[in-house]
Design a protein around this motif. Sequence first.
Motif, PDB file in Angstrom:
ATOM      1  N   ILE A 518       0.844  -1.203   0.000  1.00  0.00           N
ATOM      2  CA  ILE A 518       0.000   0.000   0.000  1.00  0.00           C
ATOM      3  C   ILE A 518       0.874   1.245   0.000  1.00  0.00           C
ATOM      4  O   ILE A 518       0.625   2.207  -0.742  1.00  0.00           O
ATOM      5  CB  ILE A 518      -0.943  -0.002   1.214  1.00  0.00           C
ATOM      6  N   LEU A 519       1.902   1.240   0.833  1.00  0.00           N
ATOM      7  CA  LEU A 519       2.788   2.400   0.900  1.00  0.00           C
ATOM      8  C   LEU A 519       3.503   2.639  -0.422  1.00  0.00           C
ATOM      9  O   LEU A 519       3.726   3.784  -0.823  1.00  0.00           O
ATOM     10  CB  LEU A 519       3.814   2.206   2.026  1.00  0.00           C
ATOM     11  N   THR A 520       3.887   1.567  -1.092  1.00  0.00           N
ATOM     12  CA  THR A 520       4.550   1.712  -2.386  1.00  0.00           C
ATOM     13  C   THR A 520       3.643   2.421  -3.382  1.00  0.00           C
ATOM     14  O   THR A 520       4.051   3.372  -4.052  1.00  0.00           O
ATOM     15  CB  THR A 520       4.945   0.330  -2.940  1.00  0.00           C
ATOM     16  N   LYS A 524       4.290   6.216  -4.857  1.00  0.00           N
ATOM     17  CA  LYS A 524       4.368   6.448  -6.309  1.00  0.00           C
ATOM     18  C   LYS A 524       3.340   7.486  -6.745  1.00  0.00           C
ATOM     19  O   LYS A 524       3.638   8.365  -7.558  1.00  0.00           O
ATOM     20  CB  LYS A 524       4.123   5.130  -7.057  1.00  0.00           C
ATOM     21  N   LYS A 525       2.137   7.348  -6.215  1.00  0.00           N
ATOM     22  CA  LYS A 525       1.072   8.273  -6.597  1.00  0.00           C
ATOM     23  C   LYS A 525       1.427   9.698  -6.208  1.00  0.00           C
ATOM     24  O   LYS A 525       1.281  10.639  -7.019  1.00  0.00           O
ATOM     25  CB  LYS A 525      -0.236   7.850  -5.921  1.00  0.00           C
ATOM     26  N   GLY A 675      12.906   1.189  -2.923  1.00  0.00           N
ATOM     27  CA  GLY A 675      13.394   1.788  -4.162  1.00  0.00           C
ATOM     28  C   GLY A 675      12.800   3.162  -4.414  1.00  0.00           C
ATOM     29  O   GLY A 675      13.364   3.956  -5.190  1.00  0.00           O
ATOM     30  N   GLN A 676      11.690   3.474  -3.761  1.00  0.00           N
ATOM     31  CA  GLN A 676      11.073   4.790  -3.926  1.00  0.00           C
ATOM     32  C   GLN A 676      11.835   5.876  -3.177  1.00  0.00           C
ATOM     33  O   GLN A 676      11.598   7.070  -3.404  1.00  0.00           O
ATOM     34  CB  GLN A 676       9.617   4.754  -3.425  1.00  0.00           C
ATOM     35  N   LYS A 682      15.257  12.702  -4.901  1.00  0.00           N
ATOM     36  CA  LYS A 682      15.394  13.556  -6.084  1.00  0.00           C
ATOM     37  C   LYS A 682      14.288  14.608  -6.119  1.00  0.00           C
ATOM     38  O   LYS A 682      14.530  15.761  -6.503  1.00  0.00           O
ATOM     39  CB  LYS A 682      15.343  12.693  -7.344  1.00  0.00           C
ATOM     40  N   LEU A 683      13.090  14.210  -5.735  1.00  0.00           N
ATOM     41  CA  LEU A 683      11.983  15.157  -5.715  1.00  0.00           C
ATOM     42  C   LEU A 683      12.252  16.291  -4.728  1.00  0.00           C
ATOM     43  O   LEU A 683      12.073  17.472  -5.053  1.00  0.00           O
ATOM     44  CB  LEU A 683      10.687  14.429  -5.344  1.00  0.00           C
TER      45      LEU A 683
END
Length: 1471
Positions: A518-520, A524-525, A675-676, A682-683
């Motif tokens: 769910i967190l992934t 991503k969203k 991996g996020q 970067k964001l």
Amino acid sequence: MINAINKQPLSHLIPKESLNSLINEQLHASIRLNNSIQELCSNESLMTNTTKDENSNKYSLLLDEKLSLRFNCPTNISLSGPETNSLSDDKLAMLSATTQEYITKRGIHVDEKDLIIPTETSSNNNDKKRRRDSDSDESQPEDTDSSFVKKTNISANVSLNQENIGLQYLKDFNELMNKISGNNEIEKCNNMEYWYPLANETFLLNEYSLNKLLFILKNISSIPQAWTKLNTDTLLALLNIMTDNILEVRDNVNLDYDSELLKGVAYLSINVMFSIFKFNLDDPRLYMEKFVLEPVNFLTENLNLTDFKFNTKSEEYLQLFDSAIEAIPSYINNRPFIDDGLSTRLIYIFSEIMMCDITFPNNEVTVENTWASIKWTSSMILISLFEKVPAQREFIFDELLSHIEKLPPKRIQKKLIKIGGNTYISYFTLTIIIMLEKINYYQLLNSIVISDKSAIQTLKHHKTITEEELTKLIDHKIDFVINRLYENLIKYRHCLENIVQDLLSALISCQYPVSERILTALTKKMIGLFRPTKKPNANIETTLLQQLGQIGGVLFDIKSQTKSNQSNNLIKLCNYPDMLSQWLSSFQNVLIFTKTMDSEISSWNYAYCLQIDSLLELYEQMKDSNSSNTESESFIIKCLEDSLNSRFENHRCNLTYDVVKYDYFSILHSFELLGQYDFYLKLVLSILDEDKIKLRSVAIKSLSILVSKDDKILSDPLVEGTLTDLLAAKSAASVKDAILDLFSVNSAYLTFYKVINLNFDSDSLQVRRHVLKINEKIYDETDQIDVKVFVCSKILQRVEDEEDSIIDMAREILVRKWINDVNKVENTHHVKADLLKENVLVMSGVIFENEKCASIFNWFFNFYLLNSSLHTEQTFRYILKCMRLLTDILVQNIIELQADGTSEINPQLKSQLLNLLSVFSDAVVLFITKDHIMSLYPYMVSDTRSELFYHILHVFRSSIVKLTNFKPKFLFDLETTLLTDLPKMTVREIDEAVPLVLSVAQKRQDLGRIAKACSSCFKHLNPYITIANKNPRDLKLDTKLQRLLYLATAFARFTSFDTSIIHISYVKDGEPVYEYVAKCLLLLSKHEVNHVIRRIAIKNLTKLCGNKPRLFNSKHILSILDEVFKGEDTDIQLVILESFYDFFVQEEKHTVRESGESTFTSRDQRVKKDVQKEVLSDGICTALVARYLKNILKICRLPNFKNALVGIRLLRLILENGYTNPSLCVPTVISLLSSTSIYISRIALKMFTPLMEKYESMVYSGITKGILLSVQYLRGISNELFYERDKSIRLLQDNMTTNRGLFTKFNKHINKVIQGIFNQFLADPESDAAKCNVLFLVANLPNIKYTNQYEVVKLIKYCELISEQIKEVLVDADEVNIDMMDSDDDEDSFSKMQNCVVCSKVIAELKTYLMEIYGITTEELLYEGSDETDLKDVAAAIVKVIPQPFHIFVTDTIASYSSQEEVQEYLETLG
């Protein structure tokens, strides 16, 4: 006894073989009462108004019968002793009055014949039974509501007894049912003990009977052996009665009856009905729709959570409700089919209950616990429906999400549910997690055998189906939350915060692995919403970034706490199969831990399938890789087989959370979530340079959280590079200040001190002050001298700041470090010596850093530190004392370094110390003593020549003049040494030695020896002068002549003999020596003289003029200089400029020394003295600049960068001292900005910045000339590819536009430049210079920033117009010159044609290029009037990046039309 048998704590004491007779008979109280106490006790409500004393008097004990029971005698109790069978008075007093009465009348004596003495065998057996019972209790905690039979290690006759007890319960149940079933209205009216009358001759089964039914049904449910003996007809009758009860309550609850009483009856009736469902009997009549729908309808109608108000009845109300619904989950799980209508009703009601947030008064713990139980039961009902009715899963999600705004705005523990340790999450999130974990294929694994070839494909099929359903539901949930956030941020912000916090808590608890998935998806969203094409408002972005910061912080913790050899993702495992064993071991530990935790079994099932999924993914990756991994693939297949065979059924867990969490963190690396983290980082870094201040602040705060956890993140190349770029660029002051805070975490500034000091001279006062504070901390904390030197040089440069507070702050820091800290350690000699030595090294390093630092140090040292008027008397005494100590240490270190004759030890250090010694010797206060002179003197008379010799000369020259009482012999020896070595000295040594000899001679009051030396020099020079006068071409260059010229110039510069008294050879009486030497140098400066001799002569002549400024008024000298600048002798021109530079520096130093005033010093803090400046010298400097400025600017633009630097250095000095009008220099400075030499471009920028600050209007006026001069300058450097400097105008724009308003102003001026260059070309297309101007301009225009699309459209339209006008020129020229073009007779005509073709093509290409990168459509080019004005409100943003720079198109166009044929072909296309 029944309770004792159930609990079994003292069962070994009860004579079980004697109980059969008791059980087989009707149960009754052996202590008989006057009335049935059992009935009274079964309904506590009947006794609520009766006190204990009244009961005691009303019901007296009947003690006629003896109580005869036999008991096992405990082995550890002795039967002998006087107190064995009696109670003491104090013990008797502790009992109740009724008990005392019973004991007194009945007695407590037990005969020995009634005691059973256990044998050793029976005792052992009992011990074994107790141990088995204890083990059973530990392994299987008691749950009286469980629907399955628990196996207990009891004897056969005890099982028989339980069955008999069950039969007795059935008998009681049947008797009670006989009393209440089949009654008509009359019987019911006569049987008021069980029935409650209502209007219309209707009756309700009352609370007493319902409680009695519940009690008996609960007893029956505790004995599964009795379930099958229940009469289904009787149960069916009871269900009908309960249904009627509920219907009657629904019909009469709003009438004049006690509504609370009626609701209580209904809740008890519902409880009775669902208690029947627990028996799970097969008769379908028991599960008719009405038996479930009616209770559910009642619950739905009477659920009023929105207006819930706590009162005295609330606790009872909630408890009844809780007991009424507790059986619903088991009902759902046991039924083979659930009707859609029923499931929908259940979903509606229990979604609302679970999401409802009711606040109770303080200290109502019981009520809160009851409400928590209701919410958890509601959650279990929804989870059961989710598992039982797959078709309703999305609907369940939707219904829960529809109440999402009811999540607690504040995370209070009593509104959350504990999942382990000190971790709490919301009921909503836990319910969602458990539901999603129900989606697994664990039950399908029993039929799969890995040895079967199709097993892998079967597993992959199950994996795909499961993942698709999970992804669908998770994405649906996330999209719903994000969409609500967009609709109403204030209302739904806390929802996202709760969900993120819950998921993170579940993730690190190691119990709910689906939280990672769910967190992934959520991460991503949220990251995806920051794409350029998706720009929500700043508040939404801020909220999303805050939550990403929470996630990023946890991910960073996980990554940090995982060992490097255990952070293996699937790709790494694929490449390094030997790490697979560790990964599998960690996964198995997590599975074992999950299985033994109190979490749902679905968590273990999901985790188990997750391991299978990971192995399948790894298997696929190994198959897809190019390398042969047959052995590894076989190993994975074996792992799959082992996983399917091993379910850890009987594994006892010895793992604790503190141990298994590292295994869990290790396997998390093989999933997507970690991996996020890189995308998140970067964001954050990309947002640091955003214009939105709030968003930027959140990004910095997020980064601060990571840095506070581990400052090594700052060493990450991506992080360090981004922060460095932001500090170096013109970022907002708040951004830079926040980044400086980042570097201050955990003293990270010790590593990044150079990056920090990129902003030591920032435009922001706040940033400069922050850097100063950090530099002071760095100075205190570091032990490295080079670091101290670096930061100290930056502090020193702030002494010339334009802000008084910064100046004062920098001064205070330097005084504190160099003076006050030394005085604080006065009593510790060793520490003080080390500190003094450190200060000497730092000061010398600062001076050696660069010329700028040396100049500022000189001013700070002489005009602030040694200015008594700026300090208190005591402080100034401390300063002088400290400086004398520093001088002692300095001289001592120099001597020690020089005395080490083995090798040159750190020559740079020696140079630094010698430079510092020179500064000390030039100080306004004398620190060099005679002892220092005597210590250094031996190194002057030494035969070894070194750099020390020059500095000793300088120190002696500065000090001996101020010192007195030298011994005559010392002065004579010193003079002899100097005069003897004078011919062998270098030029700069001569410049120090001659004035020193003069000072020594004056101390001796005898100028004879130096006069003889001067005469001797002139005598040796005279033959050369004679040759130059008669036949200058015969004069040859030799070393002797060079030395004589430098010596003669030195005597002329530094001596002032009275030639009327002292005779100097070849010098007329009364004639100054410098005039004679000037004549000689003029003679040697003739054009016919050897070039090198002429250069040396002119160099010495300008140096002499520097010491004797009046000579610059000589027309002979000026004519020589004019002749040189008109000629092509660049080396001689450079020599003259160097002399000018030395003269200007000398005059500035003299002015500063006399006035104590620096051009960089703040007005409020200037140290002024009443000394008149030498107006004459100042005027000469200005006159020289005015006369030769054009020549200086021309030299600045030389293609040879080394030569150009001489002119650039002088130009910078001229601008700093204000010797000319800055507008004359602006075009040259602008042209130097475009230099291909980075060093020259940086120097030009340093000149340009103060010009822009002080003379903005002059700079704007010089833009056009500057750009045209840039083209000319670049063509001189690279004639063909000059237009490749396509960011020259952009660099100019960046340094002229500090705010949005200046952007508009700059672009207006650039528009004028564009029009001027294009018009110039149209007027003279044959001009090669005009063509080059166009090419340079069009190559630079795509890189300029435009404020809005209106500017871009306007430029595109103008380019289109110019392109068409050039085509018209081409057509006209072609008609006139076509014959000459064909005959190839007119070269100028071809040049014109070629220039027009090239310029027309590149301008047309520029139009297309701009439209593409800015997304300008053809329709927008047709806008006029108001439509065109609307474009001013649209920002000019680059929507497409073209990797090929525009100057490549220019190069290709020039190459395409280099020949006459190509030009002619293009002309033909024009018609």
